[in-house]
Design a protein around this motif. Structure first.
Motif, PDB file in Angstrom:
ATOM      1  N   GLY A   1       6.741  -2.790   4.236  1.00 45.26           N
ATOM      2  CA  GLY A   1       6.543  -3.630   5.418  1.00 45.26           C
ATOM      3  C   GLY A   1       5.791  -4.908   5.091  1.00 45.26           C
ATOM      4  O   GLY A   1       6.142  -5.994   5.572  1.00 45.26           O
ATOM      5  N   PHE A   2       4.758  -4.813   4.235  1.00 49.23           N
ATOM      6  CA  PHE A   2       4.016  -6.002   3.819  1.00 49.23           C
ATOM      7  C   PHE A   2       4.921  -6.946   3.028  1.00 49.23           C
ATOM      8  O   PHE A   2       4.844  -8.176   3.184  1.00 49.23           O
ATOM      9  CB  PHE A   2       2.817  -5.603   2.963  1.00 49.23           C
ATOM     10  CG  PHE A   2       1.668  -5.021   3.751  1.00 49.23           C
ATOM     11  CD1 PHE A   2       1.546  -5.251   5.109  1.00 49.23           C
ATOM     12  CD2 PHE A   2       0.701  -4.251   3.121  1.00 49.23           C
ATOM     13  CE1 PHE A   2       0.498  -4.711   5.838  1.00 49.23           C
ATOM     14  CE2 PHE A   2      -0.354  -3.713   3.841  1.00 49.23           C
ATOM     15  CZ  PHE A   2      -0.462  -3.945   5.205  1.00 49.23           C
TER      16      PHE A   2
ATOM     17  N   PHE B   1      -4.702 -16.287  13.296  1.00 50.02           N
ATOM     18  CA  PHE B   1      -4.870 -15.228  14.295  1.00 50.02           C
ATOM     19  C   PHE B   1      -3.556 -14.484  14.520  1.00 50.02           C
ATOM     20  O   PHE B   1      -3.522 -13.250  14.591  1.00 50.02           O
ATOM     21  CB  PHE B   1      -5.365 -15.829  15.611  1.00 50.02           C
ATOM     22  CG  PHE B   1      -5.473 -14.823  16.734  1.00 50.02           C
ATOM     23  CD1 PHE B   1      -6.546 -13.943  16.795  1.00 50.02           C
ATOM     24  CD2 PHE B   1      -4.500 -14.762  17.724  1.00 50.02           C
ATOM     25  CE1 PHE B   1      -6.640 -13.003  17.820  1.00 50.02           C
ATOM     26  CE2 PHE B   1      -4.585 -13.833  18.749  1.00 50.02           C
ATOM     27  CZ  PHE B   1      -5.666 -12.956  18.795  1.00 50.02           C
ATOM     28  N   GLY B   2      -2.465 -15.243  14.621  1.00 52.34           N
ATOM     29  CA  GLY B   2      -1.157 -14.630  14.832  1.00 52.34           C
ATOM     30  C   GLY B   2      -0.729 -13.754  13.666  1.00 52.34           C
ATOM     31  O   GLY B   2      -0.197 -12.658  13.857  1.00 52.34           O
TER      32      GLY B   2
ATOM     33  N   LEU C   1      -1.685  -6.329  11.582  1.00 60.98           N
ATOM     34  CA  LEU C   1      -2.363  -5.144  12.117  1.00 60.98           C
ATOM     35  C   LEU C   1      -1.450  -4.346  13.046  1.00 60.98           C
ATOM     36  O   LEU C   1      -1.418  -3.114  12.987  1.00 60.98           O
ATOM     37  CB  LEU C   1      -3.634  -5.560  12.860  1.00 60.98           C
ATOM     38  CG  LEU C   1      -4.816  -6.023  11.995  1.00 60.98           C
ATOM     39  CD1 LEU C   1      -5.962  -6.509  12.877  1.00 60.98           C
ATOM     40  CD2 LEU C   1      -5.291  -4.890  11.091  1.00 60.98           C
ATOM     41  N   LEU C   2      -0.719  -5.052  13.901  1.00 58.65           N
ATOM     42  CA  LEU C   2       0.206  -4.386  14.813  1.00 58.65           C
ATOM     43  C   LEU C   2       1.281  -3.629  14.035  1.00 58.65           C
ATOM     44  O   LEU C   2       1.601  -2.475  14.355  1.00 58.65           O
ATOM     45  CB  LEU C   2       0.847  -5.419  15.745  1.00 58.65           C
ATOM     46  CG  LEU C   2       1.904  -4.888  16.731  1.00 58.65           C
ATOM     47  CD1 LEU C   2       1.290  -3.850  17.663  1.00 58.65           C
ATOM     48  CD2 LEU C   2       2.507  -6.039  17.531  1.00 58.65           C
TER      49      LEU C   2
ATOM     50  N   GLN D   1       3.558   1.385  12.061  1.00 59.59           N
ATOM     51  CA  GLN D   1       4.085   2.181  10.947  1.00 59.59           C
ATOM     52  C   GLN D   1       3.423   3.558  10.896  1.00 59.59           C
ATOM     53  O   GLN D   1       4.089   4.566  10.632  1.00 59.59           O
ATOM     54  CB  GLN D   1       3.879   1.434   9.634  1.00 59.59           C
ATOM     55  CG  GLN D   1       4.883   0.302   9.438  1.00 59.59           C
ATOM     56  CD  GLN D   1       4.527  -0.598   8.279  1.00 59.59           C
ATOM     57  OE1 GLN D   1       3.374  -0.709   7.878  1.00 59.59           O
ATOM     58  NE2 GLN D   1       5.522  -1.256   7.713  1.00 59.59           N
ATOM     59  N   ILE D   2       2.113   3.599  11.151  1.00 63.46           N
ATOM     60  CA  ILE D   2       1.409   4.883  11.181  1.00 63.46           C
ATOM     61  C   ILE D   2       1.914   5.731  12.351  1.00 63.46           C
ATOM     62  O   ILE D   2       2.174   6.937  12.201  1.00 63.46           O
ATOM     63  CB  ILE D   2      -0.113   4.670  11.272  1.00 63.46           C
ATOM     64  CG1 ILE D   2      -0.628   4.019   9.977  1.00 63.46           C
ATOM     65  CG2 ILE D   2      -0.835   5.997  11.514  1.00 63.46           C
ATOM     66  CD1 ILE D   2      -2.093   3.680  10.013  1.00 63.46           C
ATOM     67  N   MET D   3       2.057   5.094  13.524  1.00 61.03           N
ATOM     68  CA  MET D   3       2.573   5.813  14.692  1.00 61.03           C
ATOM     69  C   MET D   3       3.995   6.295  14.440  1.00 61.03           C
ATOM     70  O   MET D   3       4.363   7.425  14.808  1.00 61.03           O
ATOM     71  CB  MET D   3       2.532   4.904  15.920  1.00 61.03           C
ATOM     72  CG  MET D   3       1.127   4.548  16.389  1.00 61.03           C
ATOM     73  SD  MET D   3       1.159   3.332  17.742  1.00 61.03           S
ATOM     74  CE  MET D   3       2.024   4.260  19.010  1.00 61.03           C
TER      75      MET D   3
END
Length: 290
Positions: free
Chosen positions: A82-83, A133-134, A140-141, A146-148
């Motif tokens: 994802g990164f 910020f975006g 983070l989102l 991904q964890i969820m």
């Protein structure tokens, strides 16, 4: 299902090609003592993808022996992939905004506007701004999603990595970035049309087509997988995502690192010596900048 063999094949190819690219970058660094940010970002995305494949291979090897693998290696593999995708998206959006392709003064944007900051991403580290910020919020989102998404792996209605609500949101985020990419590049092309430069305009339109296809390929692949039998969906999505991601990394790395490319000849950095050059989808004679 043959996935481990496919991952091994891709990892070997990436390692060999990565070694070739590294030698070219090091050779250039010895001459100029500088490597441009765009090369560093693609190199980071390339490395993250390679490590992601390695973690997934280790997970699958243990899965073959114990029936459940190593959860955290599987999770890390998805997070790192994802990164890597996020870095590629960032580079493409910055290019769409005119980074290294259009002279800064060519587009009359406000100093601290989103477009201006994306056109000069090196300035993002100079202080807090809306783009930083975006980016932080998006990363983070994505990490949380991904964890969820991983927590739904035991759900019997989930047959591939993105067949869950968090997975669908991740697909939607990719689609949103694709729309933003096309919009940004449309604005850049409109401004460039007023200045001329047919070869640059042709390159920008091809960038819109190929970049747009990359952004669209992931949502399309997930959508099309739903048409197939349940037991085929995981293989289709896994192989498809990895193939597209690896191909995109290879093309971009070749564009920014090897010699005689259209990108290098059209880039505003062509005469600065900070790019090694680029291998092209299309070759073109060098042109003078407007």
């Amino acid at each position: 299902h043959g996935l481990p063999k496919f991952y091994v094949f891709v990892l070997i190819c990436m390692t060999g090609y990565g070694g070739f690219l590294t030698m070219m970058i090091m050779d250039h660094y010895k001459k100029s003592r500088e490597v441009h940010l765009i090369v560093k970002l693609i190199a980071a995305a390339y490395l993250l993808q390679g490590i992601s494949i390695l973690y997934e291979l280790i997970h699958l090897w243990y899965y073959k022996h114990n029936g459940y693998g190593i959860y955290y290696f599987d999770l890390l593999s998805e997070v790192l992939e994802g990164f890597s995708q996020t870095l590629i998206a960032f580079v493409l959006i910055c290019l769409a905004s005119g980074w290294t392709l259009v002279e800064t003064e060519a587009i009359g944007s406000k100093k601290n506007s989103v477009a201006t900051l994306l056109r000069e991403p090196a300035n993002l580290v100079k202080g807090a701004n809306v783009v930083v910020f975006g980016i932080v919020t998006f990363v983070l989102l994505s990490f949380i999603l991904q964890i969820m998404n991983k927590s739904h792996d035991d759900n019997f209605s989930k047959f591939h990595d993105y067949e869950s609500t968090p997975g669908h949101i991740l697909v939607g985020l990719r689609l949103f970035l694709g729309i933003f990419f096309v919009y940004s590049l449309h604005i850049t092309i409109k401004h460039q049309e007023n200045r001329g430069g047919d070869r640059l305009l042709l390159f920008l339109r091809r960038l819109m087509l190929l970049g747009g296809l990359w952004f669209l390929s992931f949502p399309t692949l997930v959508f099309v997988a739903g048409w197939f039998a349940h037991y085929l969906r995981h293989r289709i999505v896994s192989v498809g995502v990895l193939t597209i991601q690896t191909a995109c990394l290879g093309i971009l790395a070749h564009q920014f690192v090897s010699e005689h490319s259209t990108y290098f000849k059209l880039s505003t950095l062509a005469e600065t010596g900070v790019l090694p050059g680029a291998g092209g989808l299309v070759r073109a004679p060098k042109i003078s900048k407007d």
